[in-house]
Design a protein around this motif. Structure first.
Motif, PDB file in Angstrom:
ATOM      1  N   UNK A  14       0.450   0.374  20.948  1.00  0.00           N
ATOM      2  CA  UNK A  14      -0.454  -0.786  20.971  1.00  0.00           C
ATOM      3  C   UNK A  14      -0.595  -1.429  22.357  1.00  0.00           C
ATOM      4  N   UNK A  15       0.464  -1.402  23.137  1.00  0.00           N
ATOM      5  CA  UNK A  15       0.399  -1.973  24.479  1.00  0.00           C
ATOM      6  C   UNK A  15      -0.504  -1.141  25.385  1.00  0.00           C
ATOM      7  N   UNK A  16      -0.433   0.170  25.244  1.00  0.00           N
ATOM      8  CA  UNK A  16      -1.285   1.059  26.034  1.00  0.00           C
ATOM      9  C   UNK A  16      -2.741   0.941  25.588  1.00  0.00           C
ATOM     10  N   UNK A  17      -2.956   0.887  24.277  1.00  0.00           N
ATOM     11  CA  UNK A  17      -4.311   0.780  23.749  1.00  0.00           C
ATOM     12  C   UNK A  17      -4.982  -0.513  24.194  1.00  0.00           C
ATOM     13  N   UNK A  18      -4.205  -1.571  24.285  1.00  0.00           N
ATOM     14  CA  UNK A  18      -4.741  -2.864  24.724  1.00  0.00           C
ATOM     15  C   UNK A  18      -5.332  -2.771  26.128  1.00  0.00           C
ATOM     16  N   UNK A  19      -4.763  -1.892  26.942  1.00  0.00           N
ATOM     17  CA  UNK A  19      -5.259  -1.721  28.313  1.00  0.00           C
ATOM     18  C   UNK A  19      -6.239  -0.557  28.440  1.00  0.00           C
ATOM     19  N   UNK A  40      -7.014   8.182  28.708  1.00  0.00           N
ATOM     20  CA  UNK A  40      -7.850   7.000  28.854  1.00  0.00           C
ATOM     21  C   UNK A  40      -7.600   6.325  30.186  1.00  0.00           C
ATOM     22  N   UNK A  41      -7.592   5.018  30.182  1.00  0.00           N
ATOM     23  CA  UNK A  41      -7.391   4.255  31.412  1.00  0.00           C
ATOM     24  C   UNK A  41      -6.027   4.528  32.035  1.00  0.00           C
ATOM     25  N   UNK A  42      -5.044   4.891  31.222  1.00  0.00           N
ATOM     26  CA  UNK A  42      -3.705   5.167  31.748  1.00  0.00           C
ATOM     27  C   UNK A  42      -3.644   6.488  32.509  1.00  0.00           C
ATOM     28  N   UNK A  43      -4.548   7.396  32.217  1.00  0.00           N
ATOM     29  CA  UNK A  43      -4.524   8.707  32.838  1.00  0.00           C
ATOM     30  C   UNK A  43      -4.773   8.696  34.330  1.00  0.00           C
ATOM     31  N   UNK A  44      -5.576   7.754  34.796  1.00  0.00           N
ATOM     32  CA  UNK A  44      -5.885   7.700  36.226  1.00  0.00           C
ATOM     33  C   UNK A  44      -5.546   6.361  36.862  1.00  0.00           C
ATOM     34  N   UNK A  46      -3.423   3.682  38.923  1.00  0.00           N
ATOM     35  CA  UNK A  46      -2.429   3.759  40.000  1.00  0.00           C
ATOM     36  C   UNK A  46      -1.022   3.346  39.556  1.00  0.00           C
ATOM     37  N   UNK A  47      -0.922   2.596  38.485  1.00  0.00           N
ATOM     38  CA  UNK A  47       0.385   2.143  37.992  1.00  0.00           C
ATOM     39  C   UNK A  47       0.961   3.061  36.927  1.00  0.00           C
ATOM     40  N   UNK A  48       0.364   4.238  36.722  1.00  0.00           N
ATOM     41  CA  UNK A  48       0.828   5.109  35.643  1.00  0.00           C
ATOM     42  C   UNK A  48       2.272   5.560  35.830  1.00  0.00           C
ATOM     43  N   UNK A  49       2.704   5.768  37.061  1.00  0.00           N
ATOM     44  CA  UNK A  49       4.090   6.167  37.303  1.00  0.00           C
ATOM     45  C   UNK A  49       5.046   5.064  36.873  1.00  0.00           C
ATOM     46  N   UNK A  50       4.695   3.837  37.148  1.00  0.00           N
ATOM     47  CA  UNK A  50       5.527   2.698  36.736  1.00  0.00           C
ATOM     48  C   UNK A  50       5.544   2.605  35.216  1.00  0.00           C
ATOM     49  N   UNK A  51       4.384   2.790  34.590  1.00  0.00           N
ATOM     50  CA  UNK A  51       4.309   2.768  33.129  1.00  0.00           C
ATOM     51  C   UNK A  51       5.222   3.833  32.546  1.00  0.00           C
ATOM     52  N   UNK A  52       5.192   5.022  33.121  1.00  0.00           N
ATOM     53  CA  UNK A  52       6.020   6.115  32.614  1.00  0.00           C
ATOM     54  C   UNK A  52       7.504   5.854  32.808  1.00  0.00           C
TER      55      UNK A  52
END
Length: 74
Positions: A14-19, A40-44, A46-52
């Protein structure tokens, strides 16, 4: 372990979907490495590494015994 990882990802989704993003579980190997694909937006993002690393990996290593790390696949 695959099912346990999926359960944790479902809590985080849900947190990822919200963004505008999402996460797909690709595989969990015998060494405890989880392969994920951000979509989606998480795929590209710039903060995806931090999210992971700071978000998803921390949750998985603390909640699923045997998970050692996660790796992003494209």
């Amino acid at each position: 372990m695959y099912e346990q990882v999926q359960e944790v990802l479902n809590k985080l989704r849900p947190f990822l979907l919200r963004d505008g993003g999402d996460v797909e579980l690709v595989d969990v190997d015998d060494d405890g490495v989880v392969l994920l694909r951000l979509m989606g937006a998480c795929g590209n993002c710039p903060s995806s590494t931090i999210t992971l690393k700071a978000g998803i990996e921390r949750a998985l290593t603390s909640e699923v015994p045997g998970v050692k790390e996660i790796e992003q696949v494209f």
